[in-house]
Write a protein that holds these residues in place. Structure first.
Motif, PDB file in Angstrom:
ATOM      1  N   ALA A   1       0.859  -1.185   0.000  1.00  0.00           N
ATOM      2  CA  ALA A   1       0.000   0.000   0.000  1.00  0.00           C
ATOM      3  C   ALA A   1       0.894   1.234   0.000  1.00  0.00           C
ATOM      4  CB  ALA A   1      -0.905   0.011   1.221  1.00  0.00           C
ATOM      5  N   GLN A   2       0.475   2.286  -0.664  1.00  0.00           N
ATOM      6  CA  GLN A   2       1.250   3.521  -0.773  1.00  0.00           C
ATOM      7  C   GLN A   2       2.698   3.220  -1.174  1.00  0.00           C
ATOM      8  OE1 GLN A   2      -0.968   3.145   1.849  1.00  0.00           O
ATOM      9  NE2 GLN A   2      -2.380   4.777   1.349  1.00  0.00           N
TER      10      GLN A   2
ATOM     11  N   CYS B   1       0.365  -7.250  13.057  1.00  0.00           N
ATOM     12  CA  CYS B   1      -0.792  -6.414  12.712  1.00  0.00           C
ATOM     13  C   CYS B   1      -0.299  -5.137  12.029  1.00  0.00           C
ATOM     14  CB  CYS B   1      -1.606  -6.060  13.957  1.00  0.00           C
ATOM     15  SG  CYS B   1      -3.130  -5.162  13.597  1.00  0.00           S
ATOM     16  N   LEU B   2      -0.865  -4.832  10.888  1.00  0.00           N
ATOM     17  CA  LEU B   2      -0.540  -3.636  10.117  1.00  0.00           C
ATOM     18  C   LEU B   2      -1.758  -2.714  10.127  1.00  0.00           C
ATOM     19  CD1 LEU B   2       1.208  -2.043   8.010  1.00  0.00           C
ATOM     20  CD2 LEU B   2       0.099  -3.461   6.247  1.00  0.00           C
ATOM     21  N   ARG B   3      -1.532  -1.437  10.451  1.00  0.00           N
ATOM     22  CA  ARG B   3      -2.605  -0.444  10.396  1.00  0.00           C
ATOM     23  C   ARG B   3      -2.259   0.551   9.301  1.00  0.00           C
ATOM     24  NH1 ARG B   3      -2.729   3.081  15.349  1.00  0.00           N
ATOM     25  NH2 ARG B   3      -1.057   4.077  14.232  1.00  0.00           N
ATOM     26  N   LEU B   4      -3.242   0.887   8.481  1.00  0.00           N
ATOM     27  CA  LEU B   4      -3.003   1.846   7.420  1.00  0.00           C
ATOM     28  C   LEU B   4      -4.292   2.529   6.997  1.00  0.00           C
ATOM     29  CD1 LEU B   4      -3.847   0.254   4.445  1.00  0.00           C
ATOM     30  CD2 LEU B   4      -1.922  -1.072   5.245  1.00  0.00           C
TER      31      LEU B   4
ATOM     32  N   PHE C   1      -2.608  -7.839  -1.880  1.00  0.00           N
ATOM     33  CA  PHE C   1      -2.492  -8.853  -0.839  1.00  0.00           C
ATOM     34  C   PHE C   1      -1.955 -10.114  -1.501  1.00  0.00           C
ATOM     35  CE2 PHE C   1      -5.393  -5.843   0.828  1.00  0.00           C
ATOM     36  CZ  PHE C   1      -5.491  -6.006   2.192  1.00  0.00           C
ATOM     37  N   ARG C   2      -0.824 -10.628  -0.980  1.00  0.00           N
ATOM     38  CA  ARG C   2      -0.240 -11.852  -1.538  1.00  0.00           C
ATOM     39  C   ARG C   2       0.070 -12.840  -0.426  1.00  0.00           C
ATOM     40  NH1 ARG C   2       4.868 -11.066  -4.156  1.00  0.00           N
ATOM     41  NH2 ARG C   2       5.187  -9.448  -2.639  1.00  0.00           N
ATOM     42  N   CYS C   3      -0.328 -14.083  -0.643  1.00  0.00           N
ATOM     43  CA  CYS C   3       0.005 -15.157   0.298  1.00  0.00           C
ATOM     44  C   CYS C   3       1.345 -15.716  -0.140  1.00  0.00           C
ATOM     45  CB  CYS C   3      -1.076 -16.238   0.281  1.00  0.00           C
ATOM     46  SG  CYS C   3      -0.695 -17.592   1.407  1.00  0.00           S
ATOM     47  N   THR C   4       2.383 -15.419   0.632  1.00  0.00           N
ATOM     48  CA  THR C   4       3.741 -15.759   0.224  1.00  0.00           C
ATOM     49  C   THR C   4       4.274 -17.029   0.872  1.00  0.00           C
ATOM     50  OG1 THR C   4       4.547 -14.258   1.924  1.00  0.00           O
ATOM     51  CG2 THR C   4       4.355 -13.383  -0.310  1.00  0.00           C
ATOM     52  N   GLY C   5       3.551 -17.569   1.829  1.00  0.00           N
ATOM     53  CA  GLY C   5       4.022 -18.779   2.505  1.00  0.00           C
ATOM     54  C   GLY C   5       3.637 -20.037   1.735  1.00  0.00           C
ATOM     55  N   THR C   6       3.977 -21.163   2.318  1.00  0.00           N
ATOM     56  CA  THR C   6       3.677 -22.449   1.677  1.00  0.00           C
ATOM     57  C   THR C   6       2.249 -22.899   1.944  1.00  0.00           C
ATOM     58  OG1 THR C   6       4.548 -23.616   3.606  1.00  0.00           O
ATOM     59  CG2 THR C   6       6.067 -23.219   1.758  1.00  0.00           C
ATOM     60  N   GLY C   7       1.604 -22.309   2.946  1.00  0.00           N
ATOM     61  CA  GLY C   7       0.216 -22.654   3.261  1.00  0.00           C
ATOM     62  C   GLY C   7      -0.683 -21.446   3.147  1.00  0.00           C
TER      63      GLY C   7
END
Length: 191
Positions: free
Chosen positions: A151-152, A163-166, A174-180
């Motif tokens: 974002a930005q 936790c991310l606040r924006l 939004f990307r799921c970068t892990g294996t699960g």
């Protein structure tokens, strides 16, 4: 609609609501297409529930109609309740992208805050070209897995517990970068 294909009841109610919002404003499909950047044929098919709209498509339409996705989805349900049991919470899936969205908060169009559970399949990647409401406040709390949020023009790598606040003014991803799978809570607050 193709013969023999059963229409999802949520998609049917959603399509009817999208058509009603357009009609309430006196807009043609062409006008909505111009405002949203979505083709007239796609808009028409979504309104007739011939397709299940993607998260990106709904986000664009929410921006045109000045609603969050939860507000739009709550409008296709019955009278707002104070309590929604887990088994009764509305779940919507963008099958094309591997995104599942559960509206956790009891829906109410007059309230500014809401909770949403998001699930992204491993490798899922969802981009939104704009927020449904400029300046929307979001808190993204990862419960399981790994999630990259952009974002930005800043990328944030989140792991379980982070936790991310924006405030959202422009494109997000939004990307799921892990294996699960990535499972997260999204708290949304209207400006």
């Amino acid at each position: 609609m193709k013969q023999g294909v059963e229409v999802d009841p949520v998609d049917a109610r959603l399509g009817a609501r999208l058509a009603a919002l357009r009609t309430e404003r006196g807009w043609s499909l062409g006008e909505v297409a111009e405002r949203s950047g979505v083709s007239k044929s796609t808009l028409s098919r979504a309104e007739r529930a011939e397709i299940s709209p993607t998260a990106s498509l709904l986000n664009r339409l929410c921006g045109v109609y000045g609603r969050t996705m939860s507000q739009l989805l709550s409008e296709v349900e019955s009278e707002p309740a104070l309590l929604v049991r887990a088994a009764e919470q509305q779940v919507w899936a963008d099958r094309a992208s591997g995104f599942v969205r559960r509206s956790v908060s009891p829906p109410h169009p007059g309230l500014r805050g809401e909770l949403v559970e998001g699930r992204l399949a491993a490798g899922a990647d969802i981009a939104y070209d704009r927020p449904p409401v400029p300046g929307l406040e979001q808190h993204i709390w990862v419960l399981e897995g790994e999630l990259d949020v952009t974002a930005q023009d800043a990328e944030h790598h989140l792991e379980a517990g982070d936790c991310l606040r924006l405030r959202v003014w422009g494109p997000t991803r939004f990307r799921c970068t892990g294996t699960g799978e990535a499972r997260y809570v999204l708290a949304v607050v209207l400006p």
